[in-house]
Design an enzyme around this catalytic site. Structure first.
Site, PDB file in Angstrom:
ATOM      1  N   GLU A  62       0.798  -1.223   0.000  1.00 12.75           N
ATOM      2  CA  GLU A  62       0.000   0.000   0.000  1.00 12.75           C
ATOM      3  C   GLU A  62       0.829   1.271   0.000  1.00 12.75           C
ATOM      4  O   GLU A  62       0.459   2.258  -0.632  1.00 12.75           O
ATOM      5  CB  GLU A  62      -0.971   0.013   1.186  1.00 12.75           C
ATOM      6  CG  GLU A  62      -2.186  -0.895   0.996  1.00 12.75           C
ATOM      7  CD  GLU A  62      -1.905  -2.356   1.257  1.00 12.75           C
ATOM      8  OE1 GLU A  62      -0.809  -2.664   1.776  1.00 12.75           O
ATOM      9  OE2 GLU A  62      -2.763  -3.197   0.950  1.00 12.75           O
ATOM     10  N   HIS A 131     -11.078  -4.486   9.106  1.00 12.93           N
ATOM     11  CA  HIS A 131     -11.631  -4.246   7.757  1.00 12.93           C
ATOM     12  C   HIS A 131     -12.949  -3.480   7.811  1.00 12.93           C
ATOM     13  O   HIS A 131     -13.750  -3.581   6.889  1.00 12.93           O
ATOM     14  CB  HIS A 131     -11.903  -5.571   7.040  1.00 12.93           C
ATOM     15  CG  HIS A 131     -10.711  -6.258   6.450  1.00 12.93           C
ATOM     16  ND1 HIS A 131      -9.597  -6.572   7.163  1.00 12.93           N
ATOM     17  CD2 HIS A 131     -10.459  -6.684   5.194  1.00 12.93           C
ATOM     18  CE1 HIS A 131      -8.716  -7.191   6.376  1.00 12.93           C
ATOM     19  NE2 HIS A 131      -9.217  -7.267   5.169  1.00 12.93           N
TER      20      HIS A 131
END
Ligand SMILES: Cc1ncc(C[n+]2csc(CCOP(=O)(O)OP(=O)(O)O)c2C)c(N)n1
Ligand SMILES: [Mg+2]
Lengths: 327, 324
Positions: A62, A131
């Site tokens: 990321e 998440h």
């Protein structure tokens, strides 16, 4: 017009904007995958149509995805990078916060960074502690980044097109629990300017400012309370930064009462931000204390029972509205 | 290396338990009894077992989203795990973690992890504790081929090397990250780790004995204070990324053949080192496993959900989270 889900609307804009401007590239983990187009199928069909030079599957990295999207934006592309879940902001925050957000300012206005970061937010889909976060207030707090969170397919289409064409970095927050929500969406491309709230429904007794998925809850509460004779005005700011504070204040001037519904954790949330703006600049309009409806100060639990307790409910919104109306 | 018969039965039992545990979890998941995402470990069992047999409760592991096998191999209680997968009140994490966050500090199991690449720095920290306290413990991070690209993994490799930490980077190369094939040739991951200045080997992760022997060296190295090691174990993924992924992006003939050729359990039993194992005892182990799962699943599914007020506990040690 066609009836589209939020997921379909986003997919359509990506197709349209890539066709419109060949500097637009899509990058991220699994975005080019032929069958799925990512975990939720959002980027389906793009790789076939636009090829691997413009639809780029990246390694799981990321910091490099977001940083490289920023660097590419700085040098002439208009990347749409996918940060699969906003929770992964933790992995890449430096590139966003210290680099992308500040280029223009640090370089004395000598740079533009037209990058869009699409990311999934929110609880309610059983995705557990790492998440399911909201986190957009963290980004709203950073000067140099625009933050958008649509609550329906029409807004998703217009706002994403604007994000991609916008010359500033934009984080586009997609609530995963409302991807399948449908509404009528124009077939042709269009943009919605940032910083313009939408009045979801008009009312006279109380203003409810709600964000992202919470707009749906506010709407339901408004419908139910209408039957009891309570007239609720629901405002969806749509963009969190810039925030249409004028629209909020104007509505409050009319109703005199305010409830803010935000799935964030409570401290330093959009709910606290809106409240503070109102206390600062709309104190005289207030006929009752402001009520905030937010998630609690806890992470999102895995257990569905606890997750239900975590996420604000229509009943929570109704209770808050009743309280300020009865004050 | 010499293998006692008891130790071989134990290895078999552990691999088979992981296998049956997960097959049962798949069924329950498909019946809608388990929430969230679950990620199957099938055909990678020899890695967790071959590695963890060298570790005691006092040693540490940091796991991944595909963590059931690691938990079981490290000795986590099956029933506590079942309760956690079902997100029940008495689960190993009180239902707050679920499949992707199972942790058991009493077993040195520092957590499955839903952040890809989240584990290795944590494992490095545990290795730092061991080095600082001089207690001879070691720490192991399980790392997927996809995770091997993550910056956190590179940084953990570097830190472990610079500080000569008693740590093992246990890579599991199953050739896929979600729906995308790993473009790196086998062995590249170990090569990268080796570039940080530590021994790094690549081996067949479906071969229990290969894993067991490589980890023996790595653990010994760590315990003797000679620094970190890396192992890249290759074992093709059997099921989809998570339960519900039909793997249409994979060539079905190749998938079918790899499913058979890379099953570690028959491979283990067929090995000459297992020639003394008795069929009757194996069958008995199998029966015990199935019986324990039947009982455990039944209890887990009937168990109580967490109470709503438990949402607010354990945010801090001594500062209660704001209740709604
Ligand atoms: C920081 C972060 N990025 C992305 C994801 C989404 N994701 C979950 S598992 C996965 C693939 C991981 O592949 P690998 O490391 O090879 O492990 P495997 O699933 O094969 O066991 C991805 C991209 C995530 N959970 N965390
Ligand atoms: Mg993998």
């Amino acid at each position: 017009m066609s009836k589209l889900s939020i997921r379909e609307a986003i997919n359509q804009v990506l197709h349209e904007e890539m066709a419109r401007d060949d500097r637009v590239v899509v990058m991220g983990e699994d975005v080019a995958n032929r069958d799925n187009g990512g975990v939720y199928g959002i980027t389906a069909g793009l790789a076939e149509k636009f090829g691997e030079l413009r639809v780029i599957d990246t390694p799981i990295t990321e910091s490099a995805i977001i940083g490289a999207a920023g660097g590419a934006a700085l040098t002439g592309l208009r990347p749409v990078a996918e940060l699969m879940f906003i929770d992964f902001l933790g992995v890449c925050l430096d590139q966003l916060m210290n680099q992308i957000a500040k280029f223009r300012y640090m370089f004395g206005g000598g740079a533009t960074t037209p990058v869009t970061i699409r990311t999934m937010i929110g609880a309610g889909a059983g995705t557990g502690p790492q998440h399911s976060a909201i986190l957009y207030p963290m980004l709203v707090a950073i000067p140099g980044i625009k933050v958008v969170a649509p609550s329906n397919a029409y807004d998703a289409k217009g706002l994403l097109a604007q994000a991609i064409r916008d010359d500033d970095p934009v984080v586009f927050c997609e609530h995963k629990a409302i991807y399948t929500e449908e509404c009528e969406v124009p077939d042709e491309p269009f943009t919605i300017p940032f910083g313009q709230a939408r009045t979801v429904c008009e009312g006279t007794d109380v203003t409810v400012v709600a964000f992202s998925r919470m707009v749906l809850l506010a709407e339901q509460a408004a419908t139910q309370l209408a039957a009891e004779g309570i007239s609720v005005e629901v405002i969806d700011p749509r963009t969190l930064s810039p925030l249409d504070d004028e629209a909020i204040l104007a509505s409050l001037q009319k109703t005199g009462r305010l409830v803010v519904v935000d799935e964030s954790n409570p401290y330093c949330s959009m709910a606290s931000e809106v409240s503070s703006i109102v206390v600062d600049r709309g104190f005289d309009y207030l006929d009752a204390p402001i009520r905030k409806v937010t998630a609690p100060h806890t992470p999102v639990p895995a257990s569905p029972v606890l997750e239900l307790e975590y996420v604000p409910s229509v009943a929570d919104v109704e209770a808050a509205i009743r309280e300020v109306v009865a004050y | 290396m010499i293998y006692s018969t008891e130790m071989l039965y134990q290895a078999y039992r552990s691999m088979k338990l992981i296998r049956e545990f997960e097959e049962r979890m798949r069924e329950e998941y498909q019946r809608g009894k388990l929430p969230g995402f679950i990620h199957m470990y099938r055909n990678q069992e020899a890695i967790a077992v071959g590695a963890c047999m060298h570790l005691g409760d006092e040693d540490y592991i940091a796991s991944t989203h595909r963590g059931h096998g690691h938990c079981i191999a490290k000795g986590c209680d099956i029933e506590d795990m079942l309760l956690e997968l079902a997100c029940k009140q008495d689960g190993i994490c009180k239902g707050k973690g679920g499949s992707m966050h199972i942790a058991d500090m009493s077993k040195g199991m520092l957590g499955a992890n839903a952040i890809v690449g989240g584990g290795p720095p944590i494992a490095a920290g545990a290795a730092l504790t061991a080095r600082t306290l001089g207690n001879g413990r070691v720490s192991m991070a399980f790392i997927g081929d996809g995770a091997s690209d993550q910056g956190t993994v590179a940084e953990a490799l570097n830190l472990a090397s610079v500080l000569q930490l008693p740590m093992i980077f246990m890579y599991e190369n199953n050739h896929f990250a979600e729906f995308t094939r790993n473009p790196k040739p086998d062995g590249r991951i170990a090569e990268r780790a080796g570039a940080y200045g530590m021994p790094a080997v690549t081996l067949d992760g479906t071969d229990f004995f290969a894993v067991y022997e490589a980890v023996a060296d790595a653990v010994q190295r760590g315990r003797q204070g000679r620094g970190p090691s890396a192992i890249e174990a290759i074992a093709s993924r059997y099921y989809g990324h998570f339960e519900g992924d039909a793997q249409q992006y994979r060539d079905s003939t190749e998938l079918e053949s790899s499913r058979i050729t890379s099953d570690p359990i028959p491979k283990f039993l067929a090995d000459s080192r297992c020639s003394d194992l008795e069929t009757a005892r194996i069958e008995q182990i199998d029966a015990e496993i199935l019986a324990s799962l039947d009982a455990g699943v039944e209890r887990a599914l009937a168990a109580a959900d967490p109470l709503p007020e438990q949402l607010y506990s354990d945010v801090y040690v001594n500062y209660r989270g704001e209740s709604a």
